[in-house]
Design a protein around this motif. Structure first.
Motif, PDB file in Angstrom:
ATOM      1  N   GLU A  20       0.839  -1.197   0.000  1.00  0.00           N
ATOM      2  CA  GLU A  20       0.000   0.000   0.000  1.00  0.00           C
ATOM      3  C   GLU A  20       0.872   1.244   0.000  1.00  0.00           C
ATOM      4  O   GLU A  20       1.999   1.241   0.495  1.00  0.00           O
ATOM      5  CB  GLU A  20      -0.940   0.016   1.199  1.00  0.00           C
ATOM      6  CG  GLU A  20      -0.233   0.021   2.545  1.00  0.00           C
ATOM      7  CD  GLU A  20      -1.217   0.025   3.710  1.00  0.00           C
ATOM      8  OE1 GLU A  20      -2.427   0.146   3.454  1.00  0.00           O
ATOM      9  OE2 GLU A  20      -0.765  -0.094   4.854  1.00  0.00           O
ATOM     10  N   LEU A  21       0.343   2.296  -0.583  1.00  0.00           N
ATOM     11  CA  LEU A  21       1.005   3.594  -0.540  1.00  0.00           C
ATOM     12  C   LEU A  21       0.770   4.234   0.813  1.00  0.00           C
ATOM     13  O   LEU A  21      -0.327   4.118   1.386  1.00  0.00           O
ATOM     14  CB  LEU A  21       0.439   4.508  -1.633  1.00  0.00           C
ATOM     15  CG  LEU A  21       0.757   4.154  -3.081  1.00  0.00           C
ATOM     16  CD1 LEU A  21      -0.083   5.014  -4.019  1.00  0.00           C
ATOM     17  CD2 LEU A  21       2.229   4.338  -3.370  1.00  0.00           C
ATOM     18  N   LEU A  22       1.773   4.897   1.351  1.00  0.00           N
ATOM     19  CA  LEU A  22       1.566   5.642   2.579  1.00  0.00           C
ATOM     20  C   LEU A  22       0.713   6.879   2.267  1.00  0.00           C
ATOM     21  O   LEU A  22       1.055   7.654   1.368  1.00  0.00           O
ATOM     22  CB  LEU A  22       2.898   6.076   3.184  1.00  0.00           C
ATOM     23  CG  LEU A  22       3.833   4.971   3.676  1.00  0.00           C
ATOM     24  CD1 LEU A  22       5.037   5.596   4.378  1.00  0.00           C
ATOM     25  CD2 LEU A  22       3.133   4.000   4.601  1.00  0.00           C
ATOM     26  N   PRO A  23      -0.382   7.071   2.982  1.00  0.00           N
ATOM     27  CA  PRO A  23      -1.217   8.247   2.712  1.00  0.00           C
ATOM     28  C   PRO A  23      -0.517   9.545   3.075  1.00  0.00           C
ATOM     29  O   PRO A  23      -0.748  10.592   2.458  1.00  0.00           O
ATOM     30  CB  PRO A  23      -2.461   8.010   3.571  1.00  0.00           C
ATOM     31  CG  PRO A  23      -1.999   7.080   4.656  1.00  0.00           C
ATOM     32  CD  PRO A  23      -0.960   6.212   4.037  1.00  0.00           C
ATOM     33  N   ALA A  57       6.051   3.544   0.061  1.00  0.00           N
ATOM     34  CA  ALA A  57       5.031   2.507   0.125  1.00  0.00           C
ATOM     35  C   ALA A  57       5.449   1.494   1.178  1.00  0.00           C
ATOM     36  O   ALA A  57       6.565   1.560   1.714  1.00  0.00           O
ATOM     37  CB  ALA A  57       4.864   1.828  -1.228  1.00  0.00           C
ATOM     38  N   GLU A  58       4.557   0.590   1.487  1.00  0.00           N
ATOM     39  CA  GLU A  58       4.874  -0.536   2.365  1.00  0.00           C
ATOM     40  C   GLU A  58       4.642  -1.825   1.591  1.00  0.00           C
ATOM     41  O   GLU A  58       3.670  -1.956   0.852  1.00  0.00           O
ATOM     42  CB  GLU A  58       4.001  -0.508   3.622  1.00  0.00           C
ATOM     43  CG  GLU A  58       4.333   0.627   4.569  1.00  0.00           C
ATOM     44  CD  GLU A  58       3.504   0.574   5.850  1.00  0.00           C
ATOM     45  OE1 GLU A  58       2.457  -0.108   5.831  1.00  0.00           O
ATOM     46  OE2 GLU A  58       3.899   1.211   6.831  1.00  0.00           O
ATOM     47  N   GLN A  88      12.462  -0.729   4.329  1.00  0.00           N
ATOM     48  CA  GLN A  88      13.829  -1.046   3.931  1.00  0.00           C
ATOM     49  C   GLN A  88      14.767   0.088   4.343  1.00  0.00           C
ATOM     50  O   GLN A  88      14.554   1.239   3.999  1.00  0.00           O
ATOM     51  CB  GLN A  88      13.901  -1.250   2.419  1.00  0.00           C
ATOM     52  CG  GLN A  88      13.032  -2.381   1.915  1.00  0.00           C
ATOM     53  CD  GLN A  88      13.545  -3.741   2.334  1.00  0.00           C
ATOM     54  OE1 GLN A  88      14.751  -3.930   2.516  1.00  0.00           O
ATOM     55  NE2 GLN A  88      12.639  -4.691   2.475  1.00  0.00           N
ATOM     56  N   PHE A  89      15.821  -0.266   5.067  1.00  0.00           N
ATOM     57  CA  PHE A  89      16.813   0.711   5.516  1.00  0.00           C
ATOM     58  C   PHE A  89      16.163   1.911   6.205  1.00  0.00           C
ATOM     59  O   PHE A  89      16.322   3.059   5.759  1.00  0.00           O
ATOM     60  CB  PHE A  89      17.673   1.183   4.337  1.00  0.00           C
ATOM     61  CG  PHE A  89      18.391   0.078   3.630  1.00  0.00           C
ATOM     62  CD1 PHE A  89      19.026  -0.927   4.336  1.00  0.00           C
ATOM     63  CD2 PHE A  89      18.443   0.031   2.244  1.00  0.00           C
ATOM     64  CE1 PHE A  89      19.689  -1.952   3.689  1.00  0.00           C
ATOM     65  CE2 PHE A  89      19.109  -0.984   1.579  1.00  0.00           C
ATOM     66  CZ  PHE A  89      19.730  -1.973   2.310  1.00  0.00           C
ATOM     67  N   PRO A  90      15.401   1.680   7.266  1.00  0.00           N
ATOM     68  CA  PRO A  90      14.790   2.809   7.981  1.00  0.00           C
ATOM     69  C   PRO A  90      15.858   3.732   8.545  1.00  0.00           C
ATOM     70  O   PRO A  90      16.996   3.321   8.791  1.00  0.00           O
ATOM     71  CB  PRO A  90      13.990   2.126   9.097  1.00  0.00           C
ATOM     72  CG  PRO A  90      14.648   0.792   9.279  1.00  0.00           C
ATOM     73  CD  PRO A  90      15.130   0.383   7.929  1.00  0.00           C
TER      74      PRO A  90
END
Length: 335
Positions: A20-23, A57-58, A88-90
């Motif tokens: 999902e896309l981050l809103p 996105a997630e 990924q790579f936060p």
């Protein structure tokens, strides 16, 4: 802002499997990302100005980041959109952009647990635990995707009818490390019998069987058609797998590739070379660097800096000239 229109539709092709896309972005993610964008190398910033945006996105399907081939205008050489996977790579993980290529080499170890880890003894410790956005690992993902953007917008590659990036031929960047061949479709994964197919294979140092083994090891899907590999894959034993990964891993640099990811397909090759060229111009990749990898059947090996290898020199010179880079700034730069 999130992608809209054609770019949003294209994004959903990579989000079908629980993605999902981050809103919206959290304040910290927004601030860190803004810092990354402000701190980009001038060459990378010029490429960024030609794409329609960057968003998160997630659960992207089989990718940590993706360049969406959408709303491309050939006349103005603009278009596309970059999606990064927020998981990924936060930014709270202490890993630098220059360390990401080493992780790609570590993927050849055939041990998923050995690929990542903040306490990994093969990592090169540099600086404090708190890494600025200018050097954070997430920045490498962005550089890689900007390399994809540039390769399309500059005409190194073209889009097919399904908006997939394809090579033009053996001219330009592709010709340094790749060649075209025509093969019977029965030797290719996922194709029908009774047809001939034009495939692209490494030009030097990697036979199709060994190359196919490397692609399988790093989890590459069979989109880069590998002649002969479909016939031999079911019969591989653990010993054969280890032998091929060892031989192929050690041959990658001699074949002109800076990471295993670069050997997936010419488009990935260009994106990896672009990211490496930027890091080298920033003084982060030096000729005396060594990458420590653990290859099955080979043990631990120290590979000389792939980007500065003699086998990569013609391709490196071609790209640095196209980007207007000095090509020697590393001599006086600091890490």
């Amino acid at each position: 802002m999130p992608p809209v229109g054609a770019c949003r539709s294209r994004a959903w092709e990579y989000l079908a499997n629980r993605g999902e896309l981050l809103p919206e972005l959290s304040p910290s993610l927004r601030d860190e990302t803004a810092a990354v964008l402000r701190g980009l190398h001038p060459v990378a910033r010029r490429v960024l100005d030609r794409v329609h945006g960057v968003w998160y996105a997630e659960n992207l399907s089989d990718a940590a980041a993706v360049f969406l081939t959408c709303s491309v205008d050939e006349e103005t050489a603009t278009g596309g959109f970059i999606l990064l996977d927020a998981a990924q790579f936060p930014f709270d993980r202490p890993l630098k952009d220059v360390e990401v290529p080493a992780l790609y080499w570590r993927a050849l170890a055939l041990d998923p647990g050995a690929i990542v880890g903040d306490d990994d003894p093969l990592r090169r410790p540099r600086g404090s635990d708190r890494i600025s956005a200018l050097h954070h690992a997430a920045r490498y993902l962005l550089l890689h995707e900007l390399g994809h953007a540039l390769s399309l917008l500059a005409g190194e590659f073209i889009l097919d009818g399904e908006r997939r990036m394809q090579i033009r031929g053996e001219t330009g960047f592709t010709g340094f490390s790749w060649r075209l061949m025509t093969t019977d479709a029965t030797t290719l994964p996922g194709t029908r019998d009774g047809a001939t197919v034009r495939a692209v294979v490494p030009r030097y140092g990697l036979d199709p069987m060994t190359w196919g083994t490397l692609l399988d090891t790093i989890g590459a899907d069979p989109d880069p058609l590998v002649p002969g590999y479909a016939l031999t894959r079911p019969r591989r034993t653990p010993a054969t797998l280890a032998r091929d990964v060892c031989a192929g891993g050690l041959a990658l640099v001699g074949a002109g590739f800076v990471t295993p990811t670069a050997a997936r397909y010419p488009t990935e090759d260009f994106a990896e070379m672009f990211a490496h060229a930027i890091l080298a111009d920033e003084g982060k990749l030096l000729p005396e660097d060594r990458i420590l990898v653990d290859l099955p059947g080979c043990g631990r090996r120290r590979l000389p800096s792939p980007y500065h290898a003699a086998s990569v020199a013609p391709k490196r010179a071609y790209l640095e000239h196209a980007l207007g880079l000095d090509g020697g700034r590393w001599r006086s730069a600091r890490r």
